[in-house]
Motif scaffolding. Structure first.
Motif, PDB file in Angstrom:
ATOM      1  N   UNK A   1       0.821  -1.199   0.000  1.00 51.95           N
ATOM      2  CA  UNK A   1       0.000   0.000   0.000  1.00 51.95           C
ATOM      3  C   UNK A   1       0.857   1.251   0.000  1.00 51.95           C
ATOM      4  N   UNK A   2       1.954   1.226   0.781  1.00 46.84           N
ATOM      5  CA  UNK A   2       2.829   2.383   0.830  1.00 46.84           C
ATOM      6  C   UNK A   2       3.408   2.682  -0.548  1.00 46.84           C
ATOM      7  N   UNK A   3       3.689   1.643  -1.321  1.00 42.40           N
ATOM      8  CA  UNK A   3       4.282   1.836  -2.636  1.00 42.40           C
ATOM      9  C   UNK A   3       3.253   2.312  -3.642  1.00 42.40           C
TER      10      UNK A   3
ATOM     11  N   UNK B   1     -12.417   4.292 -15.919  1.00 40.47           N
ATOM     12  CA  UNK B   1     -13.581   3.767 -16.621  1.00 40.47           C
ATOM     13  C   UNK B   1     -13.942   2.401 -16.033  1.00 40.47           C
ATOM     14  N   UNK B   2     -15.183   2.011 -16.226  1.00 37.73           N
ATOM     15  CA  UNK B   2     -15.554   0.612 -16.088  1.00 37.73           C
ATOM     16  C   UNK B   2     -15.269  -0.075 -17.419  1.00 37.73           C
ATOM     17  N   UNK B   3     -15.292  -1.415 -17.419  1.00 35.11           N
ATOM     18  CA  UNK B   3     -15.040  -2.151 -18.652  1.00 35.11           C
ATOM     19  C   UNK B   3     -13.562  -2.358 -18.929  1.00 35.11           C
ATOM     20  N   UNK B   4     -13.234  -2.715 -20.168  1.00 36.73           N
ATOM     21  CA  UNK B   4     -11.857  -3.014 -20.542  1.00 36.73           C
ATOM     22  C   UNK B   4     -10.954  -1.792 -20.422  1.00 36.73           C
ATOM     23  N   UNK B   5     -11.494  -0.610 -20.755  1.00 36.07           N
ATOM     24  CA  UNK B   5     -10.689   0.600 -20.602  1.00 36.07           C
ATOM     25  C   UNK B   5     -10.297   0.808 -19.148  1.00 36.07           C
ATOM     26  N   UNK B   6     -11.178   0.386 -18.238  1.00 33.65           N
ATOM     27  CA  UNK B   6     -10.871   0.520 -16.820  1.00 33.65           C
ATOM     28  C   UNK B   6      -9.644  -0.267 -16.408  1.00 33.65           C
ATOM     29  N   UNK B   7      -9.459  -1.443 -16.999  1.00 32.27           N
ATOM     30  CA  UNK B   7      -8.263  -2.244 -16.712  1.00 32.27           C
ATOM     31  C   UNK B   7      -7.019  -1.459 -17.115  1.00 32.27           C
ATOM     32  N   UNK B   8      -7.041  -0.870 -18.316  1.00 31.43           N
ATOM     33  CA  UNK B   8      -5.900  -0.096 -18.788  1.00 31.43           C
ATOM     34  C   UNK B   8      -5.636   1.116 -17.888  1.00 31.43           C
ATOM     35  N   UNK B   9      -6.705   1.738 -17.423  1.00 25.47           N
ATOM     36  CA  UNK B   9      -6.546   2.887 -16.523  1.00 25.47           C
ATOM     37  C   UNK B   9      -5.795   2.489 -15.257  1.00 25.47           C
ATOM     38  N   UNK B  10      -6.282   1.436 -14.594  1.00 19.02           N
ATOM     39  CA  UNK B  10      -5.655   1.010 -13.344  1.00 19.02           C
ATOM     40  C   UNK B  10      -4.216   0.567 -13.565  1.00 19.02           C
ATOM     41  N   UNK B  11      -3.975  -0.194 -14.623  1.00 22.46           N
ATOM     42  CA  UNK B  11      -2.617  -0.666 -14.891  1.00 22.46           C
ATOM     43  C   UNK B  11      -1.660   0.501 -15.112  1.00 22.46           C
TER      44      UNK B  11
ATOM     45  N   UNK C   1      -5.736  -1.402  -7.085  1.00 21.71           N
ATOM     46  CA  UNK C   1      -5.985  -0.455  -6.002  1.00 21.71           C
ATOM     47  C   UNK C   1      -5.138   0.802  -6.119  1.00 21.71           C
ATOM     48  N   UNK C   2      -5.776   1.934  -5.836  1.00 19.25           N
ATOM     49  CA  UNK C   2      -5.093   3.217  -5.707  1.00 19.25           C
ATOM     50  C   UNK C   2      -5.321   3.718  -4.289  1.00 19.25           C
ATOM     51  N   UNK C   3      -4.281   4.260  -3.666  1.00 24.07           N
ATOM     52  CA  UNK C   3      -4.391   4.768  -2.299  1.00 24.07           C
ATOM     53  C   UNK C   3      -3.784   6.154  -2.194  1.00 24.07           C
TER      54      UNK C   3
ATOM     55  N   UNK D   1       1.334   1.049 -12.334  1.00 26.14           N
ATOM     56  CA  UNK D   1       2.511   0.437 -12.974  1.00 26.14           C
ATOM     57  C   UNK D   1       2.328  -1.061 -13.157  1.00 26.14           C
ATOM     58  N   UNK D   2       1.102  -1.468 -13.488  1.00 31.22           N
ATOM     59  CA  UNK D   2       0.824  -2.865 -13.816  1.00 31.22           C
ATOM     60  C   UNK D   2       0.586  -3.775 -12.639  1.00 31.22           C
ATOM     61  N   UNK D   3       0.485  -3.235 -11.442  1.00 34.95           N
ATOM     62  CA  UNK D   3       0.320  -4.087 -10.261  1.00 34.95           C
ATOM     63  C   UNK D   3      -1.118  -4.564 -10.128  1.00 34.95           C
ATOM     64  N   UNK D   4      -1.294  -5.873  -9.997  1.00 35.84           N
ATOM     65  CA  UNK D   4      -2.606  -6.496  -9.842  1.00 35.84           C
ATOM     66  C   UNK D   4      -2.537  -7.478  -8.683  1.00 35.84           C
ATOM     67  N   UNK D   5      -3.545  -7.442  -7.811  1.00 40.91           N
ATOM     68  CA  UNK D   5      -3.646  -8.390  -6.703  1.00 40.91           C
ATOM     69  C   UNK D   5      -4.626  -9.485  -7.111  1.00 40.91           C
ATOM     70  N   UNK D   6      -4.117 -10.598  -7.597  1.00 38.31           N
ATOM     71  CA  UNK D   6      -4.959 -11.703  -8.068  1.00 38.31           C
ATOM     72  C   UNK D   6      -5.226 -12.664  -6.929  1.00 38.31           C
ATOM     73  N   UNK D   7      -6.507 -12.905  -6.648  1.00 35.82           N
ATOM     74  CA  UNK D   7      -6.899 -13.742  -5.527  1.00 35.82           C
ATOM     75  C   UNK D   7      -7.386 -15.114  -5.997  1.00 35.82           C
ATOM     76  N   UNK D   8      -7.206 -16.145  -5.176  1.00 30.89           N
ATOM     77  CA  UNK D   8      -7.646 -17.498  -5.543  1.00 30.89           C
ATOM     78  C   UNK D   8      -9.143 -17.589  -5.826  1.00 30.89           C
ATOM     79  N   UNK D   9      -9.917 -16.663  -5.250  1.00 28.71           N
ATOM     80  CA  UNK D   9     -11.368 -16.690  -5.475  1.00 28.71           C
ATOM     81  C   UNK D   9     -11.745 -16.307  -6.895  1.00 28.71           C
ATOM     82  N   UNK D  10     -10.755 -15.891  -7.695  1.00 29.58           N
ATOM     83  CA  UNK D  10     -11.034 -15.553  -9.085  1.00 29.58           C
ATOM     84  C   UNK D  10     -11.320 -14.083  -9.311  1.00 29.58           C
TER      85      UNK D  10
END
Length: 296
Positions: free
Chosen positions: A28-30, A42-52, A70-72, A56-65
């Motif tokens: 979170x600090x980083x 955005x929501x949708x596919x553009x939203x993925x590009x926005x967050x990435x 996250x932005x803080x 800097x491409x960080x994704x928290x992938x969980x076993x639940x699928x």
């Protein structure tokens, strides 16, 4: 109806995951964002590009699928985010965190839910009049952006004149165009034990739910408020109301959707009978938005 209960239970589980599966403190600090930049999501596919882009491409992938992005922001340097939705776009301020959710079984739908935690004001504690002024500005902004009251198909359509009564009874607004007077604002928080009430709005395929929560009062009688927004696609909401929707072809999905619409109508009639017995008036003019084009 059972499918809808299953969906609500599923959303509850997601809520638990959001708290249990957050990135570590170091992560979170980083991820603290600059408060000098305006962030567009955005929501949708553009939203993925926005967050990435912003993480800097960080994704928290969980076993639940579920993939969480996250932005803080670190107080007192709070963030500003524009949730892009055409003429209904919203610019939200005083933000602590934003979380976008993408589901691995529907990657093509991109970001389907955006959760935002924010303060009502930039300052942590403010005078009651200052908090009320911030509330008025927020509701004006949302109304000007064209968001409308949304009732689920199985819910009673409570008439606008019973808005305050319904807030005090159910902690929910049913007339977002009405801005509470300062007296009503104080009455709501004095009479609701949980000190929170919520809105449920819709615009062009997107649901906007948010709550205003009086979280503390200090020794100077200054007040602290939190805002919690959930912005999600009606596609996600509707499809998860249908059991085994992911195993259906397009024709089966449409048949299941229409069957659910008819069941919901019967439940609504029952809900409205009960509401009338409690003294509520019913809005006979409310029209369900046509959402099928977003669901199919």
């Amino acid at each position: 109806m059972m499918a809808k209960y299953n969906q609500l239970f599923f959303i509850f589980l997601i809520g638990l995951l959001l708290s249990a599966c957050e990135p570590s403190s170091k992560a979170r600090e980083s991820q603290y964002m600059s408060n000098q930049q305006n962030y567009t999501l955005h929501l949708g596919l553009q939203g993925v590009q926005d967050f990435l882009k912003y993480t800097d491409g960080e994704v928290d992938s969980q076993p639940a699928g579920i993939n969480f992005m996250t932005l803080n922001w670190n107080p007192p340097n709070l963030g500003k985010v524009r949730v892009e939705h055409g003429i209904n776009s919203l610019e939200l301020e005083n933000i602590f965190s934003v979380m976008g959710s993408q589901f691995s079984d529907s990657l093509r739908d991109g970001i389907q839910i955006i959760d935002i935690d924010a303060g009502l004001t930039r300052e942590e504690f403010v005078a009651p009049e200052q908090a009320y002024t911030a509330y008025v500005e927020l509701i004006k902004k949302i109304n000007q952006a064209g968001w409308k009251q949304y009732f689920y198909r199985f819910d009673a359509r409570i008439a606008k004149e019973d808005n305050l009564k319904y807030i005090l009874d159910r902690k929910e607004v049913i007339d977002p165009t009405h801005i509470l007077s300062f007296k009503e604002w104080q009455e709501v928080f004095n009479k609701i034990p949980t000190k929170v009430f919520s809105y449920q709005l819709y615009s062009n395929g997107i649901l906007l739910k948010f709550s205003i929560d009086q979280t503390a009062i200090n020794e100077k009688k200054q007040e602290q408020y939190m805002l919690r927004y959930t912005i999600q696609t009606i596609r996600y909401d509707e499809r998860n109301s249908i059991s085994n929707f992911d195993q259906m072809n397009s024709q089966e999905l449409e048949m299941a959707f229409q069957k659910m619409v008819e069941k919901n109508k019967l439940v609504r009639f029952s809900q409205e009978r009960e509401a009338k017995q409690k003294g509520y008036k019913i809005d006979e003019n409310y029209q369900d938005p046509d959402v099928w084009s977003y669901v199919k």
